[in-house]
Design a protein around this motif. Structure first.
Motif, PDB file in Angstrom:
ATOM      1  N   LEU A  23       0.519  10.692  -2.698  1.00  0.00           N
ATOM      2  CA  LEU A  23      -0.518  11.138  -1.770  1.00  0.00           C
ATOM      3  C   LEU A  23       0.039  11.495  -0.393  1.00  0.00           C
ATOM      4  O   LEU A  23       1.047  10.951   0.054  1.00  0.00           O
ATOM      5  CB  LEU A  23      -1.572  10.035  -1.618  1.00  0.00           C
ATOM      6  N   ASP A  24      -0.660  12.403   0.276  1.00  0.00           N
ATOM      7  CA  ASP A  24      -0.438  12.684   1.690  1.00  0.00           C
ATOM      8  C   ASP A  24      -1.192  11.635   2.504  1.00  0.00           C
ATOM      9  O   ASP A  24      -2.355  11.308   2.187  1.00  0.00           O
ATOM     10  CB  ASP A  24      -0.979  14.065   2.067  1.00  0.00           C
ATOM     11  N   TRP A  25      -0.585  11.131   3.571  1.00  0.00           N
ATOM     12  CA  TRP A  25      -1.246  10.124   4.392  1.00  0.00           C
ATOM     13  C   TRP A  25      -0.638  10.111   5.787  1.00  0.00           C
ATOM     14  O   TRP A  25       0.434  10.665   6.015  1.00  0.00           O
ATOM     15  CB  TRP A  25      -1.159   8.746   3.746  1.00  0.00           C
ATOM     16  N   PHE A  26      -1.363   9.459   6.697  1.00  0.00           N
ATOM     17  CA  PHE A  26      -0.945   9.369   8.089  1.00  0.00           C
ATOM     18  C   PHE A  26      -0.748   7.906   8.459  1.00  0.00           C
ATOM     19  O   PHE A  26      -1.642   7.078   8.247  1.00  0.00           O
ATOM     20  CB  PHE A  26      -1.997   9.999   9.001  1.00  0.00           C
ATOM     21  N   ALA A  27       0.409   7.606   9.011  1.00  0.00           N
ATOM     22  CA  ALA A  27       0.680   6.274   9.532  1.00  0.00           C
ATOM     23  C   ALA A  27       0.194   6.192  10.969  1.00  0.00           C
ATOM     24  O   ALA A  27       0.553   7.034  11.806  1.00  0.00           O
ATOM     25  CB  ALA A  27       2.176   5.974   9.470  1.00  0.00           C
ATOM     26  N   CYS A  28      -0.633   5.199  11.245  1.00  0.00           N
ATOM     27  CA  CYS A  28      -1.085   4.919  12.603  1.00  0.00           C
ATOM     28  C   CYS A  28      -0.515   3.554  12.970  1.00  0.00           C
ATOM     29  O   CYS A  28      -1.038   2.522  12.526  1.00  0.00           O
ATOM     30  CB  CYS A  28      -2.609   4.914  12.669  1.00  0.00           C
ATOM     31  N   HIS A  47       7.147   6.646  -0.766  1.00  0.00           N
ATOM     32  CA  HIS A  47       5.864   6.318  -0.131  1.00  0.00           C
ATOM     33  C   HIS A  47       4.927   7.514  -0.047  1.00  0.00           C
ATOM     34  O   HIS A  47       4.019   7.537   0.790  1.00  0.00           O
ATOM     35  CB  HIS A  47       6.115   5.785   1.286  1.00  0.00           C
ATOM     36  N   GLY A  48       5.102   8.505  -0.895  1.00  0.00           N
ATOM     37  CA  GLY A  48       4.270   9.691  -0.780  1.00  0.00           C
ATOM     38  C   GLY A  48       4.701  10.527   0.416  1.00  0.00           C
ATOM     39  O   GLY A  48       5.832  10.446   0.885  1.00  0.00           O
ATOM     40  N   ASN A  49       3.788  11.339   0.915  1.00  0.00           N
ATOM     41  CA  ASN A  49       4.082  12.244   2.042  1.00  0.00           C
ATOM     42  C   ASN A  49       3.499  11.663   3.322  1.00  0.00           C
ATOM     43  O   ASN A  49       2.305  11.782   3.591  1.00  0.00           O
ATOM     44  CB  ASN A  49       3.517  13.632   1.783  1.00  0.00           C
ATOM     45  N   VAL A 103       0.830  -1.204   0.000  1.00  0.00           N
ATOM     46  CA  VAL A 103       0.000   0.000   0.000  1.00  0.00           C
ATOM     47  C   VAL A 103       0.863   1.252   0.000  1.00  0.00           C
ATOM     48  O   VAL A 103       0.552   2.229  -0.702  1.00  0.00           O
ATOM     49  CB  VAL A 103      -0.960  -0.016   1.201  1.00  0.00           C
ATOM     50  N   ARG A 104       1.955   1.245   0.749  1.00  0.00           N
ATOM     51  CA  ARG A 104       2.831   2.427   0.792  1.00  0.00           C
ATOM     52  C   ARG A 104       3.403   2.741  -0.585  1.00  0.00           C
ATOM     53  O   ARG A 104       3.550   3.908  -0.955  1.00  0.00           O
ATOM     54  CB  ARG A 104       3.949   2.220   1.815  1.00  0.00           C
ATOM     55  N   VAL A 105       3.726   1.702  -1.360  1.00  0.00           N
ATOM     56  CA  VAL A 105       4.214   1.935  -2.727  1.00  0.00           C
ATOM     57  C   VAL A 105       3.118   2.565  -3.585  1.00  0.00           C
ATOM     58  O   VAL A 105       3.376   3.491  -4.368  1.00  0.00           O
ATOM     59  CB  VAL A 105       4.735   0.635  -3.355  1.00  0.00           C
ATOM     60  N   VAL A 106       1.878   2.093  -3.442  1.00  0.00           N
ATOM     61  CA  VAL A 106       0.772   2.699  -4.187  1.00  0.00           C
ATOM     62  C   VAL A 106       0.593   4.157  -3.784  1.00  0.00           C
ATOM     63  O   VAL A 106       0.371   5.031  -4.637  1.00  0.00           O
ATOM     64  CB  VAL A 106      -0.526   1.890  -3.976  1.00  0.00           C
ATOM     65  N   VAL A 108      11.607   0.786  -8.252  1.00  0.00           N
ATOM     66  CA  VAL A 108      10.369   0.833  -7.461  1.00  0.00           C
ATOM     67  C   VAL A 108      10.646   1.465  -6.101  1.00  0.00           C
ATOM     68  O   VAL A 108       9.872   2.302  -5.625  1.00  0.00           O
ATOM     69  CB  VAL A 108       9.755  -0.572  -7.307  1.00  0.00           C
ATOM     70  N   ALA A 109      11.730   1.085  -5.459  1.00  0.00           N
ATOM     71  CA  ALA A 109      12.080   1.675  -4.168  1.00  0.00           C
ATOM     72  C   ALA A 109      12.232   3.185  -4.284  1.00  0.00           C
ATOM     73  O   ALA A 109      11.893   3.938  -3.356  1.00  0.00           O
ATOM     74  CB  ALA A 109      13.363   1.053  -3.625  1.00  0.00           C
ATOM     75  N   GLY A 110      12.721   3.653  -5.431  1.00  0.00           N
ATOM     76  CA  GLY A 110      12.919   5.076  -5.639  1.00  0.00           C
ATOM     77  C   GLY A 110      11.634   5.872  -5.754  1.00  0.00           C
ATOM     78  O   GLY A 110      11.661   7.109  -5.647  1.00  0.00           O
ATOM     79  N   ILE A 111      10.505   5.196  -5.959  1.00  0.00           N
ATOM     80  CA  ILE A 111       9.212   5.892  -6.031  1.00  0.00           C
ATOM     81  C   ILE A 111       8.877   6.525  -4.694  1.00  0.00           C
ATOM     82  O   ILE A 111       8.273   7.594  -4.627  1.00  0.00           O
ATOM     83  CB  ILE A 111       8.102   4.909  -6.453  1.00  0.00           C
TER      84      ILE A 111
END
Length: 310
Positions: free
Chosen positions: A31-36, A220-222, A22-25, A215-218
């Motif tokens: 996208l901006d997102w929050f890790a819980c 995980h967004g923000n 999911v983090r790669v997507v 792929v790793a270079g993509i």
């Protein structure tokens, strides 16, 4: 910036392989997102308050809508944020079939190599937790015995990736990354985090190793962080946006208002019950209530899950 009812909240932990998918997507889409961050093993009281008992990671929360399993998480991200699409190149639906292969066959080969490779990764608490999750013994000695044969299986499947990349394309679908890349990549990332022997197999395929770096270079967004308590407060203060919708093609006549139970068909078969809100060939959504979070709607994919009318 604080998380709110519109924020993407990913209930995860950093060494979770399916969270990495999911983090790669999220990275592909920028996208901006929050890790819980959730515990690796049970108990997970905040998570199960949201899901009604489903305990696997990752789970995505947007307000009072709760998405269980990486498949439905990625489908919802694609619906809400269609550009850039995860369906790169000529892929439209086959990426989901590739994801089912990587989530089951390739993943099981990776697991056997990781836990059977001699690296001490699983303590007694982890083993007992995974035995409850799978409903069968977490047999480290058996994995050690199977590891050489599973290394052959893992190598064969890496060979498929190498063949796909042999024309010089940057990513599995073509010039741009997509669902197939996120799905295959997370298994290799899991191996890299945990298994020196598995890393040697990966690096024996130069095309795969080079693709893996792309792929790793993509990224995980923000990513930002949110606490579990704050995530529950957001759910409590928010109403679901899911609308009641009857699917005339439902094979067993399910309709909004029915009480149904949903569970995974492989492992982690914790049943979740609720009132059906909407369904389709690819999703089912249930309304349920918990004292901590109030009314929430929990979403599941259909492929890989069982639905039973109560």
């Amino acid at each position: 910036m604080a998380a709110n009812a519109q924020s993407i909240i990913l209930h995860q932990y950093d060494i979770s392989p399916f969270s990495e998918k999911v983090r790669v997507v999220l990275g592909i889409k920028g996208l901006d997102w929050f890790a819980c961050d959730e515990p690796v093993i049970m108990p997970k009281p905040e998570l199960t308050a949201l899901t009604g008992g489903y305990r696997k990671i990752p789970v995505m929360q947007i307000g009072a809508d709760i998405y269980c399993d990486s498949q439905i998480i990625i489908r919802e991200l694609e619906r809400r944020f269609p550009s850039p699409s995860i369906h790169a190149g000529s892929d439209n639906g086959t990426g989901w079939g590739i994801a089912m292969w990587t989530d089951r066959v390739l993943f099981q080969a990776a697991v056997a190599i990781i836990f059977g490779g001699g690296t001490p990764l699983a303590d007694e608490a982890f083993i007992k937790d995974r035995e409850k999750l799978t409903g069968r013994p977490f047999d480290i000695e058996g994995m050690k015995a199977a590891a050489p044969m599973m290394a052959e299986q893992f190598r064969a499947q890496l060979g498929w990736l190498e063949e796909q990349l042999s024309d010089g394309r940057a990513f599995l679908p073509g010039d741009n990354p997509g669902l197939a890349d996120a799905s295959a990549f997370y298994n290799l990332a899991f191996v890299r985090w945990t298994s020196p022997n598995g890393v040697k197999l990966i690096e024996s395929f130069p095309g795969v190793a080079a693709w893996e770096k792309r792929v790793a270079g993509i990224g995980h967004g923000n990513r930002q962080e949110v606490s579990r308590e704050d995530a529950l407060d957001i759910a409590k203060a928010t109403a679901s946006t899911e609308k009641a919708n009857a699917d005339p093609g439902e094979p067993n006549g399910l309709k909004p208002g029915d009480t149904v139970t949903v569970m995974a068909d492989d492992y982690g078969r914790d049943p979740v019950s609720g009132e059906l809100v909407s369904s389709s060939a690819q999703h089912i959504a249930l309304k349920r209530n918990d004292p901590r979070v109030g009314d929430v709607v929990v979403h599941f994919p259909r492929a890989g899950f069982l639905v039973m009318k109560s």
